[in-house]
Design an enzyme around this catalytic site. Structure first.
Site, short mmCIF file in Angstrom:
data_model
loop_
_atom_site.label_atom_id
_atom_site.label_comp_id
_atom_site.label_asym_id
_atom_site.label_seq_id
_atom_site.Cartn_x
_atom_site.Cartn_y
_atom_site.Cartn_z
N ILE A 134 0.91 -1.15 0.00
CA ILE A 134 0.00 0.00 0.00
C ILE A 134 0.94 1.20 0.00
O ILE A 134 1.57 1.50 1.01
CB ILE A 134 -0.94 0.01 1.22
CG1 ILE A 134 -1.85 -1.23 1.19
CG2 ILE A 134 -1.77 1.29 1.23
CD1 ILE A 134 -2.81 -1.34 2.37
N PRO A 135 1.10 1.85 -1.16
CA PRO A 135 2.25 2.74 -1.39
C PRO A 135 2.16 4.13 -0.76
O PRO A 135 2.08 5.15 -1.44
CB PRO A 135 2.29 2.83 -2.91
CG PRO A 135 0.86 2.67 -3.33
CD PRO A 135 0.26 1.71 -2.35
N CYS A 136 2.27 4.18 0.56
CA CYS A 136 2.26 5.46 1.26
C CYS A 136 3.52 6.29 0.93
O CYS A 136 3.51 7.51 1.09
CB CYS A 136 2.11 5.25 2.75
SG CYS A 136 3.31 4.13 3.49
N HIS A 137 4.56 5.63 0.44
CA HIS A 137 5.78 6.34 0.08
C HIS A 137 5.58 7.26 -1.13
O HIS A 137 6.41 8.13 -1.38
CB HIS A 137 6.93 5.36 -0.19
CG HIS A 137 6.65 4.38 -1.26
ND1 HIS A 137 5.90 3.22 -1.04
CD2 HIS A 137 6.99 4.36 -2.58
CE1 HIS A 137 5.81 2.54 -2.18
NE2 HIS A 137 6.46 3.22 -3.12
#
Length: 179
Positions: A134-137
């Protein structure tokens, strides 16, 4: 019962957790938020199907490929608001960026609200229990600041570089964020 295993990545050890069928957490070695499982037994199990699939997904990701998020069964724990934010994160394309404010505008529009707090969105993004997948970056400040990553800004930068994101307008703030 919670199952867990470890994955050795180019970024260090990653902790994977599951309810037996779904991936419920992927934590970076230095992640600042840990869920409290006082009442649940944690069992090491390296052979769960979801762990094998997740490790294969991660192998492909760290080779510079773009595996699809939907290939994995994800079930992050959190409030309804946080889950909504995490669903939006899943729609950010590989190698692309968005801002906390953009996510707040999207939620406000969907809920028929005049506005939504970007800081509230930042809190939800910061509590993402399934890092990398889950690409919070891929979320940055509206001014291009590389803020708020539980694994550290240097890890956020490495992930964005791996994805070949355009980082020409991004910067590391000198205050308010741990490097």
């Amino acid at each position: 019962m919670i199952y867990q295993t470890f994955y050795t990545s180019p970024l260090g050890q990653l902790l994977l957790q599951s309810d037996g069928k779904n991936l419920t957490a992927l934590k970076l070695e230095k992640c600042r938020f840990y869920e409290n499982y006082k009442d649940e037994k944690i069992v090491q199990n390296d052979k769960l199907e979801i762990f094998l699939k997740t490790k294969e997904w991660l192998n492909r990701y760290f080779k510079g490929e773009n595996p699809e998020i939907h290939e994995l069964k994800l079930k992050p724990r959190g409030t309804e608001f946080r889950k909504k934010v995490w669903l939006i994160l899943c729609d950010i394309p590989y190698g692309k960026l968005t801002t906390y404010g953009d996510i707040a505008k999207q939620i406000a529009q969907e809920r028929g609200m005049a506005r939504m707090s970007a800081q509230a969105v930042g809190g939800a993004v910061g509590h993402n229990p399934i890092a990398i997948i889950i690409p919070c970056h891929r979320v940055v400040g509206k001014d291009g600041s590389l803020t708020g990553y539980g694994g550290g800004i240097h890890i956020k930068i490495k992930l964005l570089e791996l994805e070949k994101a355009d980082m020409t307008k991004l910067y590391i703030p000198t205050t308010g964020t741990a490097l």
